[in-house]
Design an enzyme around this catalytic site. Structure first.
Site, PDB file in Angstrom:
ATOM      1  N   LEU A  66      10.305  19.691  78.539  1.00 56.49           N
ATOM      2  CA  LEU A  66       9.583  20.932  78.837  1.00 56.49           C
ATOM      3  C   LEU A  66       8.207  20.887  78.172  1.00 56.49           C
ATOM      4  O   LEU A  66       7.943  19.994  77.369  1.00 56.49           O
ATOM      5  CB  LEU A  66      10.416  22.114  78.331  1.00 56.49           C
ATOM      6  CG  LEU A  66      11.797  22.235  79.018  1.00 56.49           C
ATOM      7  CD1 LEU A  66      12.675  23.255  78.328  1.00 56.49           C
ATOM      8  CD2 LEU A  66      11.623  22.572  80.498  1.00 56.49           C
ATOM      9  N   PRO A  67       7.308  21.814  78.514  1.00 59.77           N
ATOM     10  CA  PRO A  67       5.945  21.712  77.967  1.00 59.77           C
ATOM     11  C   PRO A  67       5.901  21.707  76.438  1.00 59.77           C
ATOM     12  O   PRO A  67       5.246  20.862  75.840  1.00 59.77           O
ATOM     13  CB  PRO A  67       5.236  22.943  78.548  1.00 59.77           C
ATOM     14  CG  PRO A  67       6.002  23.267  79.790  1.00 59.77           C
ATOM     15  CD  PRO A  67       7.420  22.884  79.514  1.00 59.77           C
ATOM     16  N   LYS A 169       4.858  11.347  67.677  1.00 55.33           N
ATOM     17  CA  LYS A 169       4.243  11.546  69.003  1.00 55.33           C
ATOM     18  C   LYS A 169       2.918  12.316  68.873  1.00 55.33           C
ATOM     19  O   LYS A 169       1.922  11.985  69.530  1.00 55.33           O
ATOM     20  CB  LYS A 169       5.217  12.304  69.907  1.00 55.33           C
ATOM     21  CG  LYS A 169       4.681  12.658  71.275  1.00 55.33           C
ATOM     22  CD  LYS A 169       4.390  11.441  72.122  1.00 55.33           C
ATOM     23  CE  LYS A 169       3.723  11.844  73.443  1.00 55.33           C
ATOM     24  NZ  LYS A 169       3.316  10.682  74.224  1.00 55.33           N
ATOM     25  N   LYS A 238      -2.135  20.907  73.315  1.00 54.03           N
ATOM     26  CA  LYS A 238      -0.941  21.332  72.554  1.00 54.03           C
ATOM     27  C   LYS A 238      -0.541  20.260  71.536  1.00 54.03           C
ATOM     28  O   LYS A 238      -0.201  20.568  70.387  1.00 54.03           O
ATOM     29  CB  LYS A 238       0.180  21.630  73.563  1.00 54.03           C
ATOM     30  CG  LYS A 238       1.572  21.813  73.041  1.00 54.03           C
ATOM     31  CD  LYS A 238       2.414  20.539  73.045  1.00 54.03           C
ATOM     32  CE  LYS A 238       2.556  19.891  74.387  1.00 54.03           C
ATOM     33  NZ  LYS A 238       3.348  18.649  74.339  1.00 54.03           N
TER      34      LYS A 238
END
Ligand code: NDP
Length: 293
Positions: A66-67, A169, A238
């Site tokens: 998901l985002p 990440k 993000k």
């Protein structure tokens, strides 16, 4: 007995990952926009659940893609009482380590395992089943997750405790963002001096300044003016948010990554939610009054 896998989030990278999972495991999917799940089911023969809770009831392991961690928390919460002891949630989202630690604790109270397992390699890597996956979590849960992740990855690295996969990440993607900005600025200056991009890249890619940006993204998307849309700039913004928080929390200098965060936040405002991350270079070209060709 083979694991039954539930997959939540059939977006740009989720869909090709889910396809590889469905090729090896009995799979059930749920997607917020039901039409996408139905189309995927028609193409692959998987079952579609009508809610996150219905999906959790039918499987042993759940994968979310998901985002952000906010949506992961949302679906885990929506499944509520459907979770049962011994189940495992593999979160393939590029998420936030702090939220993931909280979620792991919460699921752990019901003896449900959690590993953060974000991916690298882009949509092309996902389609080829050749992603790199960085995993955070307890050894036992990571060992359980590994054969499932192997369906779509060629490199799986257990980096540490819960949250460290997401942290790794975020740092990787902060490097991607810095490389995009620096390559865009440098190549724009060379273009103004009359150096064709192909010549500049021939040198850089045989020299110490090379990166995935100069080897792949710029030649394939900028020089060709193809501007493929595979990874939304909003999502890289993000990732920079997460990286900047992480660096602040660790009390290490964060001038460079902080600046990249600000430039991508401005880029997101200027280019919108659907623009691709490489399109940040369009803004540099516009300011410089030159195209990198
Ligand atoms: P997309 O925006 O293409 O897809 C997002 C998915 O999340 C869609 O299935 C969407 O459903 C679903 N979703 C969005 N909001 C909600 C919500 N509130 N509740 C439930 N489901 C929701 O993103 P990507 O697939 O590109 O990225 C997914 C993750 O993978 C991100 O964290 C990203 O940073 C990471 N990633 C992406 C890469 C890429 O190349 N694209 C590379 C590496 C990592 P719907 O169909 O209804 O919109």
């Amino acid at each position: 007995m083979a694991e039954r896998v539930g997959f939540i989030g059939l977006g740009a990278i989720g869909r090709p990952i889910a396809k590889h999972v469905a090729g090896r495991f009995e799979t059930v999917v749920w997607n917020r926009t039901a039409a996408r799940a139905l189309e995927f089911a028609q193409a692959t023969g998987v079952r579609v659940a009508d809610s996150p809770g219905a999906l959790v009831k039918q499987v042993d392991v759940v994968i979310t893609c998901l985002p952000t961690s906010r949506e992961v928390w949302g679906v885990a919460d929506a499944a509520g009482g459907a979770w049962r002891a011994g189940q495992l949630l593999i979160d393939a989202t590029s998420g936030d380590p702090f939220t993931s630690r909280e979620l792991a604790k919460r699921l752990g109270a019901s003896k449900v395992g959690f590993v953060d397992a974000p991916v690298s390699g882009g949509v092309a890597g996902a389609e080829a089943g050749k992603l790199t996956v960085m995993v955070g979590g307890d050894e036992t849960w990571v060992a359980r997750a590994r054969p499932i992740i192997e369906a779509y990855a060629v490199k799986i690295v257990h980096v540490g405790a819960v949250g460290t996969g997401h942290a790794t990440k975020a740092v990787n993607n902060a490097l991607l963002a810095v490389n995009l900005l620096a390559a865009g600025e440098g190549l724009a200056a060379l273009a103004k001096m009359g150096v064709p991009a192909a010549r500049a890249l021939e040198v850089i890619n045989a020299s110490s300044g090379r990166s995935n940006v100069t080897e792949n993204l710029v030649p394939q998307r900028v020089v060709t003016r193809a501007w493929a849309r595979t990874f939304r700039l909003a999502l890289l913004n993000k990732d920079l948010d997460i990286a900047a928080d992480l660096l602040r929390d660790a009390e290490v200098p964060h001038e460079t990554i902080g600046l990249a965060w600000r430039l991508f936040a401005e880029g997101r405002k200027a280019l919108g939610e659907e623009a691709d991350h490489v399109e940040i270079i369009k803004l540099i070209e516009k300011q410089a009054g030159v195209e990198i060709r």
